[in-house]
Design a protein around this motif. Structure first.
Motif, mmCIF file in Angstrom:
data_model
loop_
_atom_site.group_PDB
_atom_site.id
_atom_site.type_symbol
_atom_site.label_atom_id
_atom_site.label_comp_id
_atom_site.label_asym_id
_atom_site.label_seq_id
_atom_site.Cartn_x
_atom_site.Cartn_y
_atom_site.Cartn_z
ATOM 1 N N GLU A 66 8.151 -0.902 6.243
ATOM 2 C CA GLU A 66 6.895 -1.286 6.779
ATOM 3 C C GLU A 66 5.414 -0.987 6.126
ATOM 4 O O GLU A 66 4.701 -1.315 6.465
ATOM 5 N N ARG A 116 1.195 -2.136 8.777
ATOM 6 C CA ARG A 116 2.426 -2.066 8.629
ATOM 7 C C ARG A 116 3.049 -3.465 8.352
ATOM 8 O O ARG A 116 2.642 -4.400 8.954
ATOM 9 N N GLU A 118 5.243 -5.847 9.131
ATOM 10 C CA GLU A 118 6.154 -6.243 10.239
ATOM 11 C C GLU A 118 5.900 -7.663 10.382
ATOM 12 O O GLU A 118 5.322 -8.345 9.730
ATOM 13 N N ARG A 124 2.332 -7.169 17.900
ATOM 14 C CA ARG A 124 2.797 -6.791 16.673
ATOM 15 C C ARG A 124 2.034 -7.295 15.566
ATOM 16 O O ARG A 124 2.273 -8.550 15.249
HETATM 17 MG MG MG Z 1 7.349 0.128 15.058
#
Ligand code: MG
Ligand code: ATP
Length: 418
Positions: A66, A116, A118, A124
């Motif tokens: 990530e 990150r 992701e 998220r």
């Molecule tokens: Mg995580």
């Protein structure tokens, strides 16, 4: 028209109306942190890649998959990385700034954006904000208790009643090896059923399997040996002191053997606050734990640490799901409508005079008709309005209207105040 450029995937724009909610949260976070003796720390958005490899761990998803790497110009090599979390940077900073010999405990908090790589989804993001706290230099379980009760108080103050605190102890370098052995032998028996990543973890970092989100791995993990069953006496005592401190403070919790931090230098206490938010896999709003080996691992003295990080984006989601009302919108105190160039200039001067007294006042900046200006004053919900025309300029007196009651009073332009 030129083609539009969109924001990168997984990032967020926050416009003034939403920013009010952020500001309200930030104010609450800062005031709680300061009450517990924590001071703000700010540190770089990017750091040496090595810091995260050592400070977060080579075998973690955060580092392996990530991390946003920044190429060193001309070399093609990744030398820096955008910070994926805050603890490593804080630890580097206290070591580099010679804080490890100050009076203990050291207490810091940060409000900082993290990055990150992701798969973007509810709760998220690729760039998100964390509020984190770190307490160094105390082995006492009461330090764990104070950090946890701080997290609890923050969620309470922000109106998230439906929170669950899950706690576990993952032991220390004394009792971990024995546990790790039991764990490996359990998972080896079911190796073929594990996901590919977990088969890899079995070799490098078996504790991490307990954290896997795949349904098959988590159902296998449910039957795995529990860390709490193989704690040494010191770790058992530490956990029991922490739990009694929480009991005394009236903070309810659940012992959850499934919570782990799969790094060698995480020790003893690990915890999460789960809140009602979009997407079951994203229900952890706050995650934290004790990391007694980290400062040493990053080149400092042997100094214990405990902390947590709250994801602000998830916090907002949880507040919405909990039906928390956004903070009351602020509104202008005075709108000064004007007819003609000279009156507009005078209106501008009066608005400036109000702002010099730290009061929110506005005059027309876009050349609207008087009727449109009054409509606009309504729209922005100004508490008072004043209309300036030729007559008012000549007499120096105008009608001040209270927009709520409709009441009007004559005021002197040069001196009136609100
Ligand atoms: Mg995580
Ligand atoms: P998850 O298991 O959900 O991936 P994590 O274990 O990676 O979380 P931590 O590294 O412990 O999360 O980060 C602490 C908190 O930061 C999380 O509890 C969450 O609230 C928030 N957080 C982590 N990753 C993200 C993200 N990509 N977007 C928004 N918030 C995040």
């Amino acid at each position: 028209m030129a083609a539009m450029i969109q924001k990168p995937r997984g990032t967020l724009d926050v416009l003034p109306e939403r920013a009010k909610v952020w500001q309200h949260i930030e104010k609450t976070l800062r005031s709680v942190a300061e009450k517990y003796g924590f001071g703000e720390i700010r540190f770089p958005t990017f750091e040496n890649v090595d810091l995260f490899q050592r400070g977060v761990g080579d075998t973690t998803d955060v580092v392996q998959k990530e991390m946003y790497l920044l190429e060193q110009k001309g070399t093609g090599e990744a030398r820096y990385a955008l910070r994926p979390e805050g603890t490593a940077g804080v630890v580097r900073s206290i070591i580099e700034n010679g804080k490890c010999s100050d009076a203990m405990p050291l207490r810091y908090y940060y409000l900082a954006n993290m990055f990150r790589y992701e798969k973007p989804q509810a709760g998220r993001f690729r760039e998100f904000t964390q509020f984190g706290v770190e307490l160094f230099g105390s082995d006492s379980a009461l330090a764990d208790a104070s950090v946890i009760s701080m997290g609890n108080e923050i969620l309470e103050k922000l109106g998230i009643r439906d929170r669950l605190l899950h706690i576990n102890s993952i032991g220390c370098p004394n009792c971990r090896p024995k546990y790790q052995e039991a764990l490996v032998s359990y998972f080896q028996g079911r190796e073929s059923e594990l996901c590919e990543t977990c088969r890899e973890r079995l070799k490098k970092n078996p504790l991490r399997i307990l954290d896997c989100k795949s349904p098959i791995c988590s159902s296998i993990a449910a039957g795995a040996p529990k860390t709490v069953d193989s704690l040494c006496d010191d770790c058992r005592q530490h956990l029991s002191t922490l739990l009694s401190a929480l009991d005394d403070s009236g903070i309810s919790y659940e012992l959850d053997p499934g919570i782990v931090r799969g790094l060698d230098y995480y020790t003893r206490t690990v915890f999460e606050f789960l809140c009602p938010i979009t997407g079951a896999a994203q229900s952890t709003v706050c995650g934290g734990g004790r990391y007694d080996g980290l400062v040493r691992e990053l080149g400092g003295p042997s100094l214990s640490g405990i902390g947590f990080a709250i994801g602000i984006n998830r916090l907002i989601d949880a507040m919405e799901k909990s039906g928390v009302n956004p903070p009351e919108e602020t509104r202008p105190l005075l709108y000064i409508a004007s007819m003609g160039q000279e009156a507009a200039m005078r209106a501008f001067q009066i608005a400036s005079r109000f702002r010099a007294e730290d009061k929110w006042a506005e005059s027309d900046l876009v050349g609207r008709s008087l009727k449109a200006q009054m409509k606009y004053a309504d729209k922005i919900r100004a508490s008072y309005t004043l209309i300036l025309g030729e007559e008012e300029l000549r007499s120096g007196i105008a009608q001040l209207k209270n927009m709520e009651t409709g009441e009007q009073v004559a005021v002197e332009l040069a001196t009136f105040s609100l």
